[in-house]
Design an enzyme around this catalytic site. Structure first.
Site, PDB file in Angstrom:
ATOM      1  N   ARG A  31       0.833  -1.128  -0.005  1.00 55.09           N
ATOM      2  CA  ARG A  31      -0.087  -0.132   0.013  1.00 55.09           C
ATOM      3  C   ARG A  31       0.835   1.200  -0.074  1.00 55.09           C
ATOM      4  O   ARG A  31       1.767   1.369   0.679  1.00 55.09           O
ATOM      5  CB  ARG A  31      -0.905  -0.087   1.143  1.00 55.09           C
ATOM      6  CG  ARG A  31      -1.644   1.331   1.448  1.00 55.09           C
ATOM      7  CD  ARG A  31      -2.676   1.384   2.485  1.00 55.09           C
ATOM      8  NE  ARG A  31      -3.931   0.596   1.909  1.00 55.09           N
ATOM      9  CZ  ARG A  31      -4.927   0.757   2.297  1.00 55.09           C
ATOM     10  NH1 ARG A  31      -5.368   1.535   3.468  1.00 55.09           N
ATOM     11  NH2 ARG A  31      -5.986   0.090   2.097  1.00 55.09           N
ATOM     12  N   HIS A  39      -7.347   0.637  -6.378  1.00 58.81           N
ATOM     13  CA  HIS A  39      -7.415  -0.252  -5.139  1.00 58.81           C
ATOM     14  C   HIS A  39      -8.127  -1.505  -5.528  1.00 58.81           C
ATOM     15  O   HIS A  39      -9.418  -1.829  -5.376  1.00 58.81           O
ATOM     16  CB  HIS A  39      -8.477   0.543  -4.148  1.00 58.81           C
ATOM     17  CG  HIS A  39      -8.472  -0.155  -2.871  1.00 58.81           C
ATOM     18  ND1 HIS A  39      -7.731  -0.975  -2.574  1.00 58.81           N
ATOM     19  CD2 HIS A  39      -8.893   0.374  -1.690  1.00 58.81           C
ATOM     20  CE1 HIS A  39      -7.863  -1.278  -1.140  1.00 58.81           C
ATOM     21  NE2 HIS A  39      -8.633  -0.392  -0.601  1.00 58.81           N
ATOM     22  N   GLN A  67      -9.906  -3.936  -2.966  1.00 56.56           N
ATOM     23  CA  GLN A  67     -11.546  -3.456  -2.700  1.00 56.56           C
ATOM     24  C   GLN A  67     -12.301  -3.923  -3.706  1.00 56.56           C
ATOM     25  O   GLN A  67     -13.551  -4.172  -3.220  1.00 56.56           O
ATOM     26  CB  GLN A  67     -11.358  -1.913  -2.403  1.00 56.56           C
ATOM     27  CG  GLN A  67     -12.531  -1.424  -1.891  1.00 56.56           C
ATOM     28  CD  GLN A  67     -13.048  -1.744  -0.721  1.00 56.56           C
ATOM     29  OE1 GLN A  67     -12.348  -1.727   0.038  1.00 56.56           O
ATOM     30  NE2 GLN A  67     -14.228  -2.147  -0.515  1.00 56.56           N
ATOM     31  N   ASP A 106     -17.215   7.171  -1.729  1.00 56.18           N
ATOM     32  CA  ASP A 106     -16.074   7.242  -0.890  1.00 56.18           C
ATOM     33  C   ASP A 106     -15.842   8.388  -0.438  1.00 56.18           C
ATOM     34  O   ASP A 106     -16.560   9.407  -0.701  1.00 56.18           O
ATOM     35  CB  ASP A 106     -14.868   6.664  -2.226  1.00 56.18           C
ATOM     36  CG  ASP A 106     -13.841   6.511  -1.272  1.00 56.18           C
ATOM     37  OD1 ASP A 106     -13.528   6.312  -0.278  1.00 56.18           O
ATOM     38  OD2 ASP A 106     -12.764   6.513  -2.200  1.00 56.18           O
ATOM     39  N   CYS A 164     -16.209   1.683   0.600  1.00 58.40           N
ATOM     40  CA  CYS A 164     -15.285   0.854   0.971  1.00 58.40           C
ATOM     41  C   CYS A 164     -14.756   1.359   2.279  1.00 58.40           C
ATOM     42  O   CYS A 164     -14.076   0.164   2.869  1.00 58.40           O
ATOM     43  CB  CYS A 164     -13.925   1.315  -0.167  1.00 58.40           C
ATOM     44  SG  CYS A 164     -13.668   3.106  -0.248  1.00 58.40           S
ATOM     45  N   ARG A 201     -13.638  -8.360   2.068  1.00 63.54           N
ATOM     46  CA  ARG A 201     -12.253  -7.872   1.773  1.00 63.54           C
ATOM     47  C   ARG A 201     -11.599  -9.271   2.039  1.00 63.54           C
ATOM     48  O   ARG A 201     -10.612  -9.574   1.364  1.00 63.54           O
ATOM     49  CB  ARG A 201     -11.930  -6.845   2.662  1.00 63.54           C
ATOM     50  CG  ARG A 201     -12.350  -5.492   2.500  1.00 63.54           C
ATOM     51  CD  ARG A 201     -12.325  -5.076   1.094  1.00 63.54           C
ATOM     52  NE  ARG A 201     -11.105  -4.918   0.708  1.00 63.54           N
ATOM     53  CZ  ARG A 201     -10.054  -4.039   0.936  1.00 63.54           C
ATOM     54  NH1 ARG A 201     -10.110  -3.106   1.943  1.00 63.54           N
ATOM     55  NH2 ARG A 201      -8.676  -4.225   0.717  1.00 63.54           N
TER      56      ARG A 201
HETATM   57  N1   CP Z   1     -11.269   0.133   2.385  1.00 65.21           N
HETATM   58  C1   CP Z   1     -10.110   0.200   2.830  1.00 65.21           C
HETATM   59  O1   CP Z   1      -9.051  -0.275   2.336  1.00 65.21           O
HETATM   60  O2   CP Z   1     -10.011   0.248   4.152  1.00 65.21           O
HETATM   61  P1   CP Z   1      -8.647   0.348   5.008  1.00 65.21           P
HETATM   62  O3   CP Z   1      -8.047   1.677   4.580  1.00 65.21           O
HETATM   63  O4   CP Z   1      -8.958   0.518   6.525  1.00 65.21           O
HETATM   64  O5   CP Z   1      -7.773  -0.625   4.580  1.00 65.21           O
HETATM   65  N1  NVA Z   2     -10.060   6.803  -1.776  1.00 65.17           N
HETATM   66  C1  NVA Z   2      -9.785   6.414  -0.380  1.00 65.17           C
HETATM   67  C2  NVA Z   2      -9.918   4.851   0.013  1.00 65.17           C
HETATM   68  C3  NVA Z   2      -9.673   4.443   1.254  1.00 65.17           C
HETATM   69  C4  NVA Z   2      -9.976   2.899   1.323  1.00 65.17           C
HETATM   70  C5  NVA Z   2      -8.378   6.751   0.098  1.00 65.17           C
HETATM   71  O1  NVA Z   2      -7.399   6.413  -0.848  1.00 65.17           O
HETATM   72  O2  NVA Z   2      -8.066   7.295   1.082  1.00 65.17           O
END
Ligand code: CP
Ligand code: NVA
Length: 334
Positions: A108, A135, A138, A230, A271, A316
């Site tokens: 990540r 992502h 997700q 989101d 998400c 997930r």
């Molecule tokens: N939806 C998601 O990726 O959540 P986190 O940022 O908590 O991993």
């Molecule tokens: N768009 C959001 C998604 C989090 C799961 C971010 O990148 O913060």
């Protein structure tokens, strides 16, 4: 042709065919059923899995950890401050070290280029656990949740409302186009997806029969099966709250939007994490600065019978397990 994902990375859903995505969803369903029957497995026995996270995470991190452990794998969390990465060591060098010790790497971070470099130099499967652009794990969970709810994906009317330029919008657009969902984006034009992503999605839609439409008008939600939103400000762009609140205030998911859809069977997805009340430091700050009790979704909708956000969060884990088992696991042990 039989699907075989052994040794494959998952950097974006663009690299996967609809048959491969379907295969992962079916494998996830099998693994979910197995878990719910109370069986632990050893499809990932002996596999060391690195979780390299440069941004914070709740769901993705714990999904990888629990999924790996459930099948006998050994996950190791490596946070931003645990490694030399960035300050003293490049991604390329880190990749070559991790690749010699681990069987798979979840990453990540910020730029998509970083996850691509990790995959190129580590020599082991790399799974994108979120970048600024995509992502994909997700969206696998999202597709899985929609399929659980409606029994199919093709022809589902899917509406994404809010920031149409972020990782979620990009990945949902690609995922929908590949799997034949009719994707409607409702957002101010400034936040419509970049043309390269749109062109790629349109190319996929031409093959699957998906439809893609972009609108600034809330009425475009009419008769949708799924409403998805989101956060208005993603990780790494925290200086944008003022401009996003201004732009996206009219695009909140609230009871008025649900009424406009005129479909009592629709579901609401997000998400997460979500600013649906004032129970967070940022939620409270937004209330004080802009007078908003919630940002992208009201508490009423979040807590309503339409909401499937916690089913989605659980999924997930099942879908991430499928990704790991498919790429580095023993499929005979499933
Ligand atoms: N939806 C998601 O990726 O959540 P986190 O940022 O908590 O991993
Ligand atoms: N768009 C959001 C998604 C989090 C799961 C971010 O990148 O913060």
């Amino acid at each position: 042709m039989e699907v075989n994902l052994q040794g494959r990375s998952l950097l974006t859903l663009l690299d996967y065919s609809s048959a491969e995505i379907n295969y992962l969803l079916e494998l996830a369903a099998k693994l979910k059923e197995k878990k719910h029957r109370g069986f632990q497995g050893d499809a990932l026995k002996g596999k060391n899995i690195a979780l390299l996270f440069e941004k914070t995470s709740t769901r993705t991190r714990v999904a990888f950890v629990v999924a790996a452990r459930d099948e006998g794998g050994m996950p190791e969390f490596l946070g931003k401050n645990d490694l030399q990465l960035g300050d003293k060591e490049s991604i390329k060098d880190t990749a070559r070290v991790l690749g010699r010790l681990f069987d798979g790497i979840a990453y990540r971070g910020f730029d998509q280029k970083s996850v691509e470099l990790l995959a190129e130099y580590s020599g082991v499967p790399v799974w994108n656990a979120l970048t600024d652009q995509y992502h994909p794990t997700q969206v696998l969970a999202d597709l899985f949740t929609i399929k659980e709810e409606f029994g199919h994906l093709e022809g589902i009317k899917f509406t994404y409302i809010g920031d149409g330029r972020n990782n979620m919008a990009n990945s949902l657009l690609i995922g929908s186009a590949k799997m034949g969902l009719h994707f409607t984006l409702i957002a101010p034009e400034e936040l419509w997806p970049e043309s390269t992503i749109l062109d790629q999605a349109r190319g996929e839609a031409a093959k699957s029969g998906a439809k893609i439409s972009l609108s600034t008008d809330l009425d475009a939600v009419h008769s949708t099966n799924v409403i998805y939103t989101d956060v208005w400000v993603s990780m790494g762009e925290e200086d944008k709250f003022a401009e996003r609140v201004e732009l996206l205030k009219p695009y909140q998911v609230n009871e008025n939007l649900i009424r406009k859809a005129e479909n009592d069977q629709l579901i609401f997805l997000h998400c997460l994490p979500s600013f649906h009340n004032r129970e967070t430091i940022i939620g409270e700050k937004i209330y004080r600065e802009y007078g908003l009790e919630a940002m992208e979704v009201t508490d009423k909708v979040f807590e309503s019978r339409f909401s499937r956000v916690f089913e989605q969060a659980e999924n997930r884990m099942h879908t991430i397990k499928a990704v790991m088992v498919a790429s580095i696991g023993d499929l005979n042990a499933v």
